[in-house]
Design a protein around this motif. Sequence first.
Motif, PDB file in Angstrom:
ATOM      1  N   ARG A  29       0.849  -1.207   0.000  1.00 46.71           N
ATOM      2  CA  ARG A  29       0.000   0.000   0.000  1.00 46.71           C
ATOM      3  C   ARG A  29       0.887   1.260   0.000  1.00 46.71           C
ATOM      4  NH1 ARG A  29      -3.543   1.503   5.285  1.00 46.71           N
ATOM      5  NH2 ARG A  29      -1.444   1.382   6.141  1.00 46.71           N
ATOM      6  N   CYS A  30       1.901   1.217   0.812  1.00 48.91           N
ATOM      7  CA  CYS A  30       2.758   2.397   0.939  1.00 48.91           C
ATOM      8  C   CYS A  30       3.503   2.670  -0.367  1.00 48.91           C
ATOM      9  CB  CYS A  30       3.729   2.154   2.094  1.00 48.91           C
ATOM     10  SG  CYS A  30       5.343   2.813   1.870  1.00 48.91           S
ATOM     11  N   LEU A  31       4.081   1.629  -0.959  1.00 42.92           N
ATOM     12  CA  LEU A  31       4.857   1.871  -2.185  1.00 42.92           C
ATOM     13  C   LEU A  31       3.956   2.396  -3.299  1.00 42.92           C
ATOM     14  CD1 LEU A  31       7.376  -1.129  -2.116  1.00 42.92           C
ATOM     15  CD2 LEU A  31       7.782   1.276  -1.518  1.00 42.92           C
ATOM     16  N   LYS A  32       2.707   1.906  -3.293  1.00 46.76           N
ATOM     17  CA  LYS A  32       1.747   2.385  -4.301  1.00 46.76           C
ATOM     18  C   LYS A  32       1.497   3.884  -4.081  1.00 46.76           C
ATOM     19  CE  LYS A  32      -2.820   1.039  -6.032  1.00 46.76           C
ATOM     20  NZ  LYS A  32      -3.843   1.807  -5.393  1.00 46.76           N
ATOM     21  N   ARG A  33       1.231   4.240  -2.820  1.00 43.00           N
ATOM     22  CA  ARG A  33       0.962   5.658  -2.519  1.00 43.00           C
ATOM     23  C   ARG A  33       2.175   6.547  -2.825  1.00 43.00           C
ATOM     24  NH1 ARG A  33      -3.162   6.892   1.584  1.00 43.00           N
ATOM     25  NH2 ARG A  33      -4.803   5.381   1.140  1.00 43.00           N
ATOM     26  N   PHE A  34       3.354   6.047  -2.478  1.00 44.30           N
ATOM     27  CA  PHE A  34       4.563   6.845  -2.705  1.00 44.30           C
ATOM     28  C   PHE A  34       4.776   7.063  -4.208  1.00 44.30           C
ATOM     29  CE2 PHE A  34       7.358   6.612   1.378  1.00 44.30           C
ATOM     30  CZ  PHE A  34       6.238   6.804   2.181  1.00 44.30           C
ATOM     31  N   LYS A  35       4.521   5.988  -4.981  1.00 37.67           N
ATOM     32  CA  LYS A  35       4.712   6.120  -6.436  1.00 37.67           C
ATOM     33  C   LYS A  35       3.678   7.077  -7.020  1.00 37.67           C
ATOM     34  CE  LYS A  35       7.075   1.791  -7.089  1.00 37.67           C
ATOM     35  NZ  LYS A  35       6.811   0.368  -7.024  1.00 37.67           N
ATOM     36  N   GLU A  36       2.439   6.982  -6.526  1.00 34.89           N
ATOM     37  CA  GLU A  36       1.400   7.916  -6.997  1.00 34.89           C
ATOM     38  C   GLU A  36       1.818   9.360  -6.685  1.00 34.89           C
ATOM     39  OE1 GLU A  36      -2.339   4.867  -6.225  1.00 34.89           O
ATOM     40  OE2 GLU A  36      -2.034   6.573  -4.873  1.00 34.89           O
ATOM     41  N   GLY A  37       2.373   9.531  -5.473  1.00 36.48           N
ATOM     42  CA  GLY A  37       2.829  10.869  -5.068  1.00 36.48           C
ATOM     43  C   GLY A  37       3.903  11.381  -6.016  1.00 36.48           C
ATOM     44  N   ALA A  38       4.828  10.484  -6.367  1.00 39.31           N
ATOM     45  CA  ALA A  38       5.928  10.885  -7.261  1.00 39.31           C
ATOM     46  C   ALA A  38       5.370  11.262  -8.636  1.00 39.31           C
ATOM     47  CB  ALA A  38       6.931   9.755  -7.376  1.00 39.31           C
ATOM     48  N   ARG A  39       4.334  10.513  -9.081  1.00 39.52           N
ATOM     49  CA  ARG A  39       3.723  10.818 -10.383  1.00 39.52           C
ATOM     50  C   ARG A  39       3.062  12.193 -10.346  1.00 39.52           C
ATOM     51  NH1 ARG A  39       2.581   5.468 -11.137  1.00 39.52           N
ATOM     52  NH2 ARG A  39       0.587   5.591 -10.055  1.00 39.52           N
ATOM     53  N   ARG A  40       2.351  12.464  -9.226  1.00 36.61           N
ATOM     54  CA  ARG A  40       1.692  13.776  -9.105  1.00 36.61           C
ATOM     55  C   ARG A  40       2.738  14.887  -9.136  1.00 36.61           C
ATOM     56  NH1 ARG A  40      -2.046  11.156  -5.863  1.00 36.61           N
ATOM     57  NH2 ARG A  40      -0.830  11.432  -3.961  1.00 36.61           N
TER      58      ARG A  40
END
Length: 597
Positions: free
Chosen positions: A582-593
Amino acid sequence: MFPVERISVPQTILKISVKRLRFGSLAQIRAFRHATQVQTKASPKKSTKPDKALSKAKMSKRTSYEHSELGHTTIKRAKQVDENLPYDQLREALGAQDEIKDVRKVAHWFHSKDLRIQDNTALHHASELAQSAKKPLVCVYVNCAADESWHGTSAARVDFMCEGLKIMQKELKEINIPLVFLECEDRKKIVETVIAWFKEQNVSHVFGNYEYEIDEMRRDLELVNSTGRDVQVSLYHDQTVVEPGTMLTGAGTPMKVFTPFFKAWLDRVGSEPELLDTRPPPAAHPSSMKKELKHLFDTPAPKPAKDKQFATTEDQKRIRKLWPPGHAAAEKRMDSFLQQIPDYASTRSNPAANSTSRLSAYFSAGMYSVRSALQKLVDYNSGSADFTATSTQAGVHAWVRELVFRELYRQTSLATPHTSMNLPQNLNFTHIQWRQHDDDAETAWHKWITGTTGEPFIDAGMRQLASEAYMHNRLRMNVSSYLTSNLLLDYRRGERFFAETLIDWDLANNTLGWEPSYTVFNPVSQAERNDPEGAYIRKWVPELRDVQGKAVFAPHARLSRSEFERLGYPEPCVDWKASKERCLKRFKEGARRAADE
Ligand SMILES: Cc1cc2nc3c(=O)[nH]c(=O)nc-3n(C[C@H](O)[C@H](O)[C@H](O)COP(=O)(O)OP(=O)(O)OC[C@H]3O[C@@H](n4cnc5c(N)ncnc54)[C@H](O)[C@@H]3O)c2cc1C
């Protein structure tokens, strides 16, 4: 520290926040004990839940605005501040001052990071000027409880500083130099307060040591700009061996990456060993001067404000015994650490070995200088300041390496001021969507702060913190990773909690230690590797004291249901693997944003 522009909190809200701070800094030890008592006494089923009464008592007051520690400025503003460094503005203002030739009285202004008279750079220069002009040297410290509350400084650290100030006042009095304590209620009036005193005392020259956090830079800028032609201000670099801002890349920008910084630092210190020279304490005043200044001796030392007092005298005694204040205590600690330094490289990550120096509180309050520590290492190293891996013992090299992290982080505060504005160094991490503030999040938070997450290594670390106002570095890495990655709670909450609890709180080390990262520590394998006998876990988590073998690292997974239930220890509050994903998904989404912005 937390800069004015970081958040704007109305007074009413601040009052409520103070209650939260009390929970963090004072009552958390009580809360922790209460929670563990409940865990050991209660039936296993109940024990897996946080203490409801406690949660209600504490959390019913939690509202969104209590999370003022999460506030920060915009990325745009952060970039503007980084581009127009407060440090450059301060240096420019210092350089633009007129030289005052007529020395009337010299003052040294102590801050919370240079609380010693030994090897204190600015104090030494202040003394030299006073001596050469045959004029008095006076020392001053401004106590501002509101400033401590603003920064979240822990009860342990405030007490440590107050006791340290008493020692300094006594040491200075023995050489006929007064240390005056001024009280200031409003943190925005610190400069005004001290300037009024300089005027009253007819001070012509003020000395101080640089502090690298943005608020402190701005405070000093205000000082220089407000003293006008009456007082000349001189600031010195004192916290580090190598002046922050001078370790540059080939492109001429301040280095940010540790490995090249460390290599360059070792080269520099090896070739300029005079960087490690220490300075003597100030020269004694003649007794005639003591008479002249007699009204300045014996101002009462500051006492911790109400929201910064220990919960019990027992807590106070325990913490004072663990961390005796003052330079002499630090030096003694350094001497005894030298006996164990040969093992430092191989044992430093094992928290049960307790083989690190435990000098961080002394470095962060400035009760001991890094130069003094390194001079001891030079003596130990047969007179050589060459600390490279091939020229010195592995333990010496490894310990110097840790000190150099501290040096890099001061350069980072100076060169990237947004790191002391409640923003991560890597601004892309500001786009992470942390868990919302709801009951589940509060339950997870509560388990983390009380050391009842059900992950033995994490709980042991949090309980050491509650008991000692200190946590081993390996545990700091693990509990921070667990809070931000597995519990997905905003790292700033943990960062603030550390400030409110640690005796060695240091904004630069803490902020950069809490920098979000894609590395997610596995508390079970971390414990197996670093606490192989489980001794640290058994020490701090008494519920697991009798668990045999490797089950101590993951009792819920490795014991039978009935064996586990008998322990009165909680189940893991999250599934580690799923929460990592869950965390890596959120972190990657954050990086994309961040990339899309
Ligand atoms: C999340 C997190 C938060 C932290 N918060 C703080 C803090 O508020 N104050 C603080 O002083 N340190 C902090 N650290 C760094 C480190 O954990 C402590 O400095 C260390 O545990 C102190 O124990 P010691 O004095 O026995 O260290 P030793 O191993 O003896 O190291 C000697 C000195 O080197 C410095 N040092 C050691 N490790 C680090 C490091 N990783 N980064 C920067 N300097 C280091 C410290 O001044 C320390 O006293 C933090 C680390 C993490 C991961």
